[in-house]
Design a protein around this motif. Structure first.
Motif, PDB file in Angstrom:
ATOM      1  N   LEU A   6       0.330  -0.927  -0.084  1.00  0.00           N
ATOM      2  CA  LEU A   6      -0.044  -0.319   0.048  1.00  0.00           C
ATOM      3  C   LEU A   6       0.930   1.296   0.215  1.00  0.00           C
ATOM      4  N   ARG A   7       0.441   1.859  -1.089  1.00  0.00           N
ATOM      5  CA  ARG A   7       1.662   3.453  -1.380  1.00  0.00           C
ATOM      6  C   ARG A   7       0.053   4.500  -1.298  1.00  0.00           C
ATOM      7  N   VAL A   8       0.525   5.256   0.023  1.00  0.00           N
ATOM      8  CA  VAL A   8      -0.714   6.894  -0.447  1.00  0.00           C
ATOM      9  C   VAL A   8       0.443   7.736  -0.234  1.00  0.00           C
ATOM     10  N   GLU A   9      -0.200   8.998  -1.171  1.00  0.00           N
ATOM     11  CA  GLU A   9       0.482  10.186  -0.655  1.00  0.00           C
ATOM     12  C   GLU A   9      -0.766  11.597  -0.662  1.00  0.00           C
ATOM     13  N   GLN A  10      -0.518  12.669  -0.147  1.00  0.00           N
ATOM     14  CA  GLN A  10      -1.495  13.494   0.146  1.00  0.00           C
ATOM     15  C   GLN A  10      -2.560  13.392   0.152  1.00  0.00           C
ATOM     16  N   LEU A  11      -2.953  12.426   1.461  1.00  0.00           N
ATOM     17  CA  LEU A  11      -3.590  11.979   2.057  1.00  0.00           C
ATOM     18  C   LEU A  11      -4.207  12.284   3.248  1.00  0.00           C
ATOM     19  N   ARG A  12      -4.816  13.556   4.186  1.00  0.00           N
ATOM     20  CA  ARG A  12      -4.863  13.534   5.293  1.00  0.00           C
ATOM     21  C   ARG A  12      -4.041  14.159   6.004  1.00  0.00           C
ATOM     22  N   GLN A  13      -3.314  13.224   6.867  1.00  0.00           N
ATOM     23  CA  GLN A  13      -2.218  13.640   7.728  1.00  0.00           C
ATOM     24  C   GLN A  13      -0.559  13.007   6.302  1.00  0.00           C
ATOM     25  N   PHE A  14      -1.233  12.173   5.365  1.00  0.00           N
ATOM     26  CA  PHE A  14       0.241  11.412   5.103  1.00  0.00           C
ATOM     27  C   PHE A  14       0.294  12.429   3.630  1.00  0.00           C
ATOM     28  N   ARG A  15       1.077  13.296   3.594  1.00  0.00           N
ATOM     29  CA  ARG A  15       1.834  14.590   2.225  1.00  0.00           C
ATOM     30  C   ARG A  15       2.558  14.200   1.653  1.00  0.00           C
ATOM     31  N   LYS A  16       3.566  13.674   2.469  1.00  0.00           N
ATOM     32  CA  LYS A  16       4.874  12.561   1.683  1.00  0.00           C
ATOM     33  C   LYS A  16       4.068  11.774   1.811  1.00  0.00           C
ATOM     34  N   PRO A  17       4.476  10.568   0.507  1.00  0.00           N
ATOM     35  CA  PRO A  17       4.513   9.483  -0.098  1.00  0.00           C
ATOM     36  C   PRO A  17       5.047   8.099   1.752  1.00  0.00           C
ATOM     37  N   LEU A  18       3.355   7.023   2.040  1.00  0.00           N
ATOM     38  CA  LEU A  18       4.428   6.486   2.541  1.00  0.00           C
ATOM     39  C   LEU A  18       3.817   4.801   1.908  1.00  0.00           C
ATOM     40  N   VAL A  19       4.155   4.097   3.013  1.00  0.00           N
ATOM     41  CA  VAL A  19       4.537   2.949   1.850  1.00  0.00           C
ATOM     42  C   VAL A  19       4.504   1.573   2.138  1.00  0.00           C
ATOM     43  N   LEU A  20       3.704   1.022   2.778  1.00  0.00           N
ATOM     44  CA  LEU A  20       3.521  -1.039   3.728  1.00  0.00           C
ATOM     45  C   LEU A  20       3.799  -1.189   2.434  1.00  0.00           C
ATOM     46  N   ASP A  21       4.583  -2.153   2.508  1.00  0.00           N
ATOM     47  CA  ASP A  21       5.038  -2.977   1.798  1.00  0.00           C
ATOM     48  C   ASP A  21       5.186  -4.553   2.238  1.00  0.00           C
ATOM     49  N   LEU A  61     -10.181  12.906   1.910  1.00  0.00           N
ATOM     50  CA  LEU A  61      -8.945  12.004   1.740  1.00  0.00           C
ATOM     51  C   LEU A  61      -8.333  13.688   1.612  1.00  0.00           C
ATOM     52  N   ARG A  62      -8.378  14.712   1.853  1.00  0.00           N
ATOM     53  CA  ARG A  62      -7.322  15.573   1.014  1.00  0.00           C
ATOM     54  C   ARG A  62      -6.120  15.826   2.736  1.00  0.00           C
ATOM     55  N   PRO A  63      -5.413  16.266   2.015  1.00  0.00           N
ATOM     56  CA  PRO A  63      -4.693  16.521   3.416  1.00  0.00           C
ATOM     57  C   PRO A  63      -5.055  18.038   4.034  1.00  0.00           C
ATOM     58  N   TRP A  64      -5.248  17.728   5.428  1.00  0.00           N
ATOM     59  CA  TRP A  64      -6.025  18.493   6.381  1.00  0.00           C
ATOM     60  C   TRP A  64      -5.252  20.221   5.987  1.00  0.00           C
ATOM     61  N   GLY A  65      -6.576  21.596   5.910  1.00  0.00           N
ATOM     62  CA  GLY A  65      -5.898  22.730   5.084  1.00  0.00           C
ATOM     63  C   GLY A  65      -4.559  22.770   3.924  1.00  0.00           C
ATOM     64  N   ASP A  66      -5.201  22.378   3.065  1.00  0.00           N
ATOM     65  CA  ASP A  66      -4.650  21.950   1.251  1.00  0.00           C
ATOM     66  C   ASP A  66      -5.558  21.189   0.901  1.00  0.00           C
ATOM     67  N   SER A  67      -6.796  22.177   0.063  1.00  0.00           N
ATOM     68  CA  SER A  67      -7.511  23.023  -0.811  1.00  0.00           C
ATOM     69  C   SER A  67      -7.041  22.332  -2.592  1.00  0.00           C
ATOM     70  N   ALA A  68      -5.946  22.312  -2.697  1.00  0.00           N
ATOM     71  CA  ALA A  68      -5.263  22.114  -3.806  1.00  0.00           C
ATOM     72  C   ALA A  68      -4.562  20.807  -4.238  1.00  0.00           C
ATOM     73  N   ALA A  69      -4.522  19.879  -3.113  1.00  0.00           N
ATOM     74  CA  ALA A  69      -3.644  18.801  -3.536  1.00  0.00           C
ATOM     75  C   ALA A  69      -4.509  17.490  -3.878  1.00  0.00           C
ATOM     76  N   ALA A  70      -4.714  16.234  -4.485  1.00  0.00           N
ATOM     77  CA  ALA A  70      -4.728  15.429  -4.594  1.00  0.00           C
ATOM     78  C   ALA A  70      -4.270  14.089  -4.726  1.00  0.00           C
ATOM     79  N   PRO A  71      -5.297  13.107  -3.504  1.00  0.00           N
ATOM     80  CA  PRO A  71      -4.745  11.381  -3.118  1.00  0.00           C
ATOM     81  C   PRO A  71      -4.444  10.827  -3.710  1.00  0.00           C
ATOM     82  N   SER A  72      -3.750  10.580  -3.861  1.00  0.00           N
ATOM     83  CA  SER A  72      -3.201   9.086  -4.453  1.00  0.00           C
ATOM     84  C   SER A  72      -2.875   8.134  -3.547  1.00  0.00           C
TER      85      SER A  72
END
Length: 94
Positions: A6-21, A61-72
């Motif tokens: 699992l990899r998430v980026e720009q998702l709630r508190q995970f602005r930078k990529p987080l990877v669980l592999d 799903l957007r990071p808090w306080g960043d209305s321009a983010a595109a969660p992936s």
């Protein structure tokens, strides 16, 4: 179905990529203190499979306080002895 990574980026508190592999068959535990993102990771898995990329319910799903983010979200999983990759971006790009 067996989740492999699992990899998430720009998702709630995970602005930078987080990877669980290298997730293993059976039970994999995700633990941490309150507000560290455990529920966010579960929400990401659900969203990857069941939410449309422009769904209004994906707004949370957007990071808090960043209305321009595109969660992936990127998932790798095994189903019927085949490996699959699912990549999904929300709110701004497909």
């Amino acid at each position: 179905m067996k989740l492999q990574s699992l990899r998430v980026e720009q998702l709630r508190q995970f602005r930078k990529p987080l990877v669980l592999d290298d997730l293993q068959p059976g039970i994999n535990l995700i633990h941490g203190p309150n507000e560290s993102g455990k529920s966010t990771l579960v929400r990401a898995i659900r969203a990857a499979f069941f939410e449309r990329h422009r769904s209004k319910s994906a707004e949370d799903l957007r990071p808090w306080g960043d209305s321009a983010a595109a969660p992936s979200i990127d998932l790798s999983f095994e189903h019927n002895q085949q490996t699959w990759q699912l990549t999904k971006s929300f709110l701004q790009r497909k």
